[in-house]
Structures are given as C-alpha cells and as structure tokens.
Design an enzyme around this catalytic site. Sequence first.
Site, PDB file in Angstrom:
ATOM      1  N   CYS A 103     119.627 -74.937  13.693  1.00 49.18           N
ATOM      2  CA  CYS A 103     120.807 -74.728  14.523  1.00 49.18           C
ATOM      3  C   CYS A 103     122.042 -75.336  13.866  1.00 49.18           C
ATOM      4  CB  CYS A 103     120.555 -75.267  15.936  1.00 49.18           C
ATOM      5  SG  CYS A 103     121.757 -74.644  17.129  1.00 49.18           S
ATOM      6  N   HIS A 155     115.036 -73.034  17.527  1.00 42.17           N
ATOM      7  CA  HIS A 155     114.627 -74.442  17.484  1.00 42.17           C
ATOM      8  C   HIS A 155     113.105 -74.585  17.428  1.00 42.17           C
ATOM      9  CE1 HIS A 155     118.486 -76.512  18.446  1.00 42.17           C
ATOM     10  NE2 HIS A 155     118.788 -75.323  18.951  1.00 42.17           N
ATOM     11  N   GLU A 169     111.465 -77.288  16.839  1.00 47.38           N
ATOM     12  CA  GLU A 169     111.083 -78.569  17.447  1.00 47.38           C
ATOM     13  C   GLU A 169     111.024 -78.474  18.969  1.00 47.38           C
ATOM     14  OE1 GLU A 169     114.060 -77.804  16.549  1.00 47.38           O
ATOM     15  OE2 GLU A 169     115.457 -78.625  18.021  1.00 47.38           O
TER      16      GLU A 169
END
Lengths: 996, 273
Positions: free
Chosen positions: B105, B232, B234
């Site tokens: 990002c 994302h 994560e």
Amino acid sequence: MPWRIEVALKDGVRDPRGERIKHEILEHLGIELTSVRTLDVYTIDATLSDDELQTAANGPLCDPIVQLVAIDNPLASDFDVLIEVGYRPGVTDNAGRTAREAIQYITGRPFAPAEAVYTSVQYLLKGAVDVATAERIVSGFLANGLIQRWTIVPAAEFDRSKGLPVTIPKVDVGSHQVTVQEIDLQVSDAELVEISKAGMLALTLEEMKIIQSYAADPAVQKDRQQVGLGAKLTDCELEALAQTWSEHCKHKIFSAAIDYEDTVTGEKQQINSLFKSYIVRATTDIRKNAGKDDICLSVFKDNAGVIRFTDDMSLVFKVETHNSPSALDPYGGALTGIVGVNRDSFGTGQGAHLLFNTDVFCFASPFYDKPLPPRLLHPRRIFDGVVEGVEHGGNKSGIPTVNGSIVFDDRFAGKPLVYCGTGAIMPSMIHGKPSHEKCAQIGDRIIMVGGRIGKDGIHGATFSSEELHEGSPVTAVQIGDPITQKRMFDFLIIARDRGLYRSITDNGAGGLSSSVGEMSQDTGGFEMHLDRTPLKYPGLQPWEILISEAQERMTLAVPPEKVDAFLTLSKEMDVESTDLGCFTDSGHYHCLYNGKTVTWLPMAFLHDGVPQLKIPARWVPPKTAEPQPSALIDFDAALKQLLGSLNICSKESVVRRYDHEVQAGTVVKPLTGVVNDGPSDAAVVRPMADRNEGVVVAHGICPRYSDIDTYHMTANAIDEALRNYVAVGGNIEHVAGLDNFCWCDPVKSDKTPDGDYKAAQLVRSNQALYDYCLAFGVPLISGKDSMKNDYQIGNTKISIPPTLLFSVIGKIDDVRTATTMDAKRAGDKVYLLGSTADELGASEYYTLLRGCLGANVPQVDAKSAMTRYRAVNTAQKQGLIASCHDLSDGGLAVALAETAFAGGFGIDADLRRVDASAGISDEKRLFSESASRLLVTVRPEHQAAFESLFAGQSCACIGSVTAAPKLRITGQSGAPLIETDIADLKAAWQAPLKEL
Amino acid sequence: MSRNVKAIVITGNGTNCEREVATACRLAGADCDVVHIAELLAGRVRLDGYHFLNLAGGFLDGDDLGSAKAGANRLRHAAVHGSSETLADQLQQFIAAGKLVMGVCNGFQLMVKLGLLPALGGDYLTQSATLTHNDSGRFEDRWCELVADSDSPCVYTRGLDRLYLPVRHGEGKFVADAATLAAIESGHLAALRYTDAEGRPTMDYPQNPNGAMNAIAGVCDASGRLFGLMPHPEAYVQRTHHPRWTREPQLPEEGMGLWLYRNAINFLREAVL
C-alpha cells in the site's frame, strides 16, 4: 520574492478529483458543467536558491509520470472560469506544512520563522458558467468562507503569461502590542453583561457578579499585591474563569439544582445534580452489587473510562461530540472531533494504544429541499464534509472505524450531531503501577508536546456553551492535523514505556488553561510561563495563548530528573516539546508572561466558585394518539419503502470510505454476508493477534422516541446498544456503557419558554438511565453532554430532538464464537426471540407510512431481556447460532429482509407463529419496534439444544431459510402478505445513499 | 539452517500497519523488529543488520503532496546523523546485497516513487511509473480477488495462483506509459492483478477497485526480490481476518496473505542466509 509553483495533470491523464467535483456541483447545486479540472498550487515564501527551488518543484511537489510543474508560469488553459481556493491566514494548512518539511530536507536548513509554504487549489470550469455562477459554486460547495478565500477569473480576463498574482495568507499581527489588559468589574449589571457578551465569555450575570465581588474583596486585593497585580482582574484571569466555568467544561446543567414536577403522578422532587443523582449513583450501586466481579477501573475522573479486559490488559473508551464546529465547517469540525477524541483516549491513565474509532452522525436529509435560515449549511454539505473529515481523521490516524450509524431527522438541520468515539488498550500495570492511575507531583515540570499555538479554536469552550447565533466566532473553526498527532503518539508511547513522565492529559476545549488547570489539582497549584510557548506566528496575546484550542497538543507532568531524556527523545523523533513551568502547592493558578504575573487565582475559587444553577422542570406528557387501523396495505411496497428510508437504508458508501480493518484486529466488520454488504449489528476487535479475547463495541440511539417520552427513548437506546452487543457475541456480564447527551437548551428563559418541559425530558432520561443501567448491571464509565443544540437567529428557532447516544464496550472470551447477522444456509430454522407488542409509537413505520407519531412507544422489560441475552450468550458459546440480528427500526419485516439478502438466501416466515399480544394485526406484527428482540437462525440439528436453552422464554420458530431467493411472509389469515425477490429488497435498501 | 531471517518494519511519520506486518513476518518464521525511522536517522540502527525490509501501509506525511511523495523525499535527502549518508544510500546497498524489500500500500507507493519499482534496466533511482488517485476519486476499503502471474520472477508469489485480500487506499491506480507497461508485461513484472470472480484480470469497478492499468495490483523488479502491492497481505494471515469466516467453515486457519511472507522467508533461507 515568493514563488508560485503550479502542478497540473498531463494531457490525457484522468482527473478523478475534478470529475467528482463536477458530479457534486450537479448534485448540490443543480449546475451542469462540461468539465472540471484541478491544479495544485504551492506558494513558497522562503529564501531558496534556483537549484533548491527546481529540486523541490521536480521532486516532492510533482509526480513526473502524470503531472507537469511550472514555476511562476501559469498552467491553466482551456477553461471558461478559473477559481482558486486557498486558506485564510492562520488556518492549518497540512499540505503547506508537509511541503515546508520536504523543502527543509532538500536544503538541509530550517525555514526562518516568517517563512512558509501555502497551498491552494485551482478549479478550471468549462461549460455555461459566468462569474456569478462561479461565485455560487465556490460559496455553495467548493469552499467555506470561514476558513478559505478564493479568486474567480473568467477566461477573458486571465493573463496567460503571468497567471494569478502571488497571495501570501500570512497572519497579519498588525500593530497590536502584546499586552495584558485589566478589566474593571466594579460597574453596573448591564455593563457586566456587556463585558461577558462582547468578550465571548458566556458568563451569566450571576457569575459575573460573583467574580465582581471576588475582585472587590480587600483580602483578595492584598493577596494580589504580593505578586504585583492590581485590584482589577486581568484579561487572562477573566478568560481562565470563563473557560473553567463554561457549560462545556463545568457541566452546569448536569450539576444544577432541579425542581422537578411530574404532573401525571403529582410527584415533586428536588434533584441536586443529575450527574451525581443518576449517573454516578448508577455506577456506584452497580459496582457495589458486582463485588469482586466489578469490571470498572477508572470512571468519570479521567479523559476516558477504563475497565478490565483481561487480567493483564485494560480497555479505555471515550465518546465525544463536536456539533457546533461541525455546523460551521463540517470537514474541519469533524476532523478535529476525531483527532480530539483520539487524544482523550490516548491521554487516559499513563497513556493507551488506540484501537478503534466509532462514529455516529445525526443529520437532516441530504435531499432537504426547503429554504434554510441564514448561516445554516445545506444538510448535504454537512453530510459530505463530516464524512470526509472523519475519513481523513480516522484513516490517517491508523485507527479502524469499526462501528457507527447515521440518524436522519430534519430538525438536525439546526445543529448536526457528530459523535466520535475512540477505544484504546493498555497493559493493566506499567512499571509496577496500575496504568489507569496518574498523579502529577510538586516540582514536576509542565511540558507541552506536539503542535504549536495559534489563534485557532479560541473560545471553543465558551462558543459551544451557547446556541448558534450571528456572532458565533469563526476562530472556533479549525482543521486537525492527524500526522503531527500520530508523530506525537509514536513518541509518547515510547516515553510512556521508558517511564519518562508521571501524568498526561490532552489539550482540548480550553487549551492550556484547562489541561494545566485540571492536572494541577493533583498538587494544588502551578506556575506557567506563557511566553515560553511555541507559537505558529508572533503577536498572540497572553490570554489567547492560555485558552487557544490549537490542536495536536498534550500536556505532561515530567519529573525534573527525566526532563533531559524526555526532551532528547522528543527532538530525535521530530516532535516539539517545551518546558512551560512547574506544578506547585501554591494554591494558585499562576501564569506569567516575560516574568510578570498575569494570573493569580486561588484554585478553590476557580474550581468551586461557580454558583449552582437552578432549573425548573415540569413534565406534562405530550398529547398523543394512535392512528386508526389502516385499510388495505400493500405490504411489499411498504417494506421496500421502509428499507429505502434514510434511517434504515445501507450506509455502505460511507462505511467503505473508512478503513475498518487497519491493525488487523477487526473480526466482525461493519459489512458482512455473502457479498460483504450486509449491515453488522456491532463490531468485534481482536487486539492481540496471538490471543482469542475480543473487544465488542456497539451503540443505541433513537431520538424519535423522545417525541413521546425521553424516559423510554433512553431505555430503548440502552437496550438497543446491548442487543446489538449481544447479537455478535458480546458477554452481557462484562460490559460498560457511555452516555452522550445532546440536548436542546433546557433552561427556561425568554429565549427558551418551554425550558421546563425540555428540562423534564432531561430528568426523565436520567431516571431511565439509572433504572435501566442498574437493571442490566451495566456501569457507566464515561460520557459527555452537549446542551445547547439549538439554532436561533431572528425569530427562527430550531431545536434538535433530545438525543442520547448510548455506547457500550465489553468482551467476548473467544472471538471464534462471534456471530454475524447474515443467514448462513438453506434449511436453517428462523427464530424470533422476544415478544411483539402494539408498540409502533414514533416508529419508522408510523413516521414514514402513516405520517403520524402514534402513542405506544416501545417499553423495555429489562428483566426478561437480561434472561434472553444470557441465553443467547450460552447458545453462541455452544455454537448453536448460525446468525443473529437485532430488531430495531422497521421491526420484524426489516430484520427478516436484511437477514435474508445479506446471506443471499430466501426466508419463509409465518406471522401466526410470532409471539405477540392478543389481537395484534399483521401490520403491527411486521413493523412494531418492541424492544429486546433478536432474529436468530439455527441449523436443524441444533434446534433441540437451542430451544432447551430458551425454555420458559419467548422463543418462536417462525420459519426457515430457503434456497429460493425470496422473502415470503404469511399473514394471520394464512394468505401471503409479502412475496418478493431478495434482490429487489436489497436494491431498495441500497438505493438512497449509493451515490453519496 | 543456522541463523534466523531478520525482518525490519520501518515506522514513523504516518505509517500505521507496522504492528500487523511484524505479526505476519513472525508468523511466517522471521525475527522482526519494528523500528522508528528516527532510530535509523540517528544511526543507532542500520538496514544492513537485516535481510527483509518491510515498508508498511499508512499515510506518510499525510500523503499531503501525493501518496508517499514527501516520504520518498525524506529517504532521498535526510542524512543519517553525523554523516552524509542518506537512507536511500543504505537502501541501495541493501538491494545490492541481494536482500528482499516488500512494500504494501503506502509502502508500494513509496517504492514506486523512489524508483525501486519496476526499476527497468536495473535503475533503482528513477521513478518510471506511479500510483495515483482511484478512478472513483475516493478512499475505499474492500476485499479483492487477485491472480498471480506464474511466469513472474517475483519470489513472493512463487507457486501462488488466486488470492483474496483487502485494499484500503485512495491512490492505488497503477499508471505507466506504454513503453514501460510493455516492458513490465514482457518481463512478467506485474506479479499480481485484480480479477473478476472467475480469476480473469478485469478493468471493471469494483473488482478492479481503482482503475489500475492492465489490472495491475502488484509489481516486482526483474530480480523478483523487490515487490510492492496495493492489497494488504498482512491483513489476512488468520482465518478470522476473512470477511466471511462466520459463514465459510472450510476456510483454513492460516490466511492467504501469509503465503507471501513465507515465500520471502524461504527464499532468504535458501539464497541469503
């Protein structure tokens, strides 16, 4: 010689910002343009070499792939009218600040104090637009004259070689000397009133007279002589008193002596402080009842409430309102609201890690098409501005926005309500001491951390203590800077873990005067040097420094031996910290400027000198009546109309603009279901990735019920919060509440002739708060009141409906047992928990489809609700519940529709099987808003176990989930009432706000 | 294997995903430090003590001058205390040492604006593509279907096919000129693309949430060791991160995003340690 650097998109590059603005201009103003293109302008007022300037322009200021940059050379072309919008002097310009920092990295030297970068945006309008239309566009949509300035140039008058002249919006400090004025208070009553009014002090005559007699006291005068002050109070002192005694800071209405008369029961009652009699007493009684199971750690005394989460972690929660600033500048007001409440929760106890945000807005319809009185912004502008402000505040702070709602009622045109909440977490012990405790000690240094002080936000505390009127100050409007604040928090959490400070609080309303004034109650005095504060620009008067509400600042008590370590770390982390003085036991609120005393006020007078307000309250219930039973109803159409009402419809377009999963803890997200677009009842957050405990957050709000009785409005708000909380799996035995009152002025006066009724509404709301919190065993840990939500200019007065936001925070032992609201599988059984009564008073159905208020407002039976919620918790833990959804606006019909379309399945339901009071019509079974009800789906193999948990309770299997994607509801006659594709229901539900 | 992979996540100035990125690195088997950029600028921590650099999501400097622009400027110009070395210099050494860099990002935006991606012809200093405002003109949070290019040199997406991850950005539209785009395609550097429900790359909103050219969601350099993506990873390392975990009982305990971190760590164990 300042430069103008213009940055434009290259030819052929799409300009989504311009496209959106073109669309919004059409939506807001009905003006259709051919195109809107945008340019960014940086006005650099600093000494730079040519090389440095080129490096800046072609480096950080321009994206070479999609943008062109030019220095002192206009890029605007192919337009009919050009509008350039910049900030007014002194308004926070975040992009300007970032550009300055970027240039400093390039040059390797700091800007001189008067040097700066200012940003503005150019809008190139094409189409049938003249200067007058452009003026309408800019004042009606593009800019807010309170904080921005603009230039309009038609193409024919545009100088293509020179472009626009350089404008430097530097704060003009003029020839004003920095001085301290003395104010003579030994004057007539009329003059006292005038001093208060002219100075925006919001002090009443009675309060002014108390200050007058204080100043006249010979003992006081003798005391003042010692520090070199005369008999007259200084402007700093008067401002300090006005701030400390403001409704905003002192909550005079909640502390008032109230004479309450209930004309129904004939009962008369003297209430000495609503806050103590109902709110504090509820929590005290609940904590006593809970004994060793008490979850409260810190209530009412700190910036936020603190409860136990696990044995080793504590939870912090605070909800604030930012209504008045949002009315004047929706974007800045809301942005400041969110970053402000973040400081509250961060600055609780020793300091806490911020975990989630919540936001609840009350607006008039964005499609409002009636004339608006002066100074009110159109509800659509308020909607757009507030949503964008919270988006920037929350997203840029790195905090997920997990829960919220939007309530619509046209009375909120008078004052929009903007509630922002922040949850946080901290280890229960830090350096061997309970983290929720803090105490400044004598000799600790007063250190201000974060942003600089300007004229922004001056008189915010006193301004919000009045109704919105013609003289409402524009300096009360400001723009938050989430990045400066994030840097500060990054620094402070390290400072906390290194034990570098003893106490911390935020600078919000009232600025340093409030933060230092309150912290110094630990030691009994302080000595602060106002001339040492870092300023955004020179020329601030000492009193302005004292009460400025400039954002992004915290005040800390740092032990003298740790000051060096604290300041070194601060500098390294690019955060400004300044030593302003020390905490003392002098018993005095003592400020100096250039070594000379400018305030010397006894702490006792400052904090306890304010007289108790006396308020009459008389309850005469409004005359209400139920409507006649309606003839033939098209139930399909009625359901679709309800689903498409602003209060019920999907808020997805808003929810998606908020990052709701940063920090990777959001286990139940705001949107859920087969295609991630169903409306979740509440949020579940897992704060520690390696553990299964979760935080559950929910809220209830139902201002419409206030039109019948605020007692039941309050009871329903509490119940709604708890049933939402329970619906996702929140443990009903481990939950705490926050009360946020937004009221119209309840003090009877010429301006408010019906004050005794509004005060009675306030009393009844508090009575319900006590009764129901106690019945549910939910302690109140924090709250806030905003009591002047009226608009009054000329003869026009708009008062908001009395509104209580009840927020809850609690725990789920294992997030993997959480339940969501979407139907999960065809063949699952559909249960309605809780009985349905003839309770459609002030319902969404009556309001929207019958055009009436009705009389039978829903009443909450806390005892049976509590039994139900406990059983739901047990069923969730045993994995017996496939989905669980609360019934609220629109009743059973809406809950069935939402459960079905969120899950992508149909539902067959039979109203004959609904547990309802005798003789209740189909219409009322479908749309009653009776409290404490939940709609649950259960796998057939779990039916028996599920039903046994609810033995003896109201628990009716009313149908089943079907593979056929239709909602089918059978009426009491056995004939079908509703048979509609779920896709059509969903489309009706999604339509209203989709494009906003 | 004698040594552990050491990962670093840089934080400060508006970065906000550092904690969950560190969690993902640890779950994937690395040791991980979250380091404030002040520590690097003070010279107390150096990048060369690590193998795996993570540039996490957030809003560097508020993205006030365009996403990650001011952040890139800081890395280029701010000198490490007491030297003339910049963090960009340390970064170049880190890359030259054959180590791994992943930007998610805002981290991806930072890498692109520093010139680290796609870094055609091995030029890691010149910006050649960009990430700009979503076609919608708005920040959006939504989950997206993705497909990996099996012919990509990207070490992170090795062996992966379809993924499902959230995007949360306002400036995620990948843009490059025709020549750059052609070089990206011929080099299989577009390691990840937005797809429709059937796994076909798409330009349709909202499956392609920002209007990215060629539906590009993630890009690597020719070595495959530098990788950036808008979604994302994560944010999906545990089952309960999935937006439909309450209705899809077959979902595994481990989220798909973790696969990228595992690939990175496996690569380092084999190639660098």
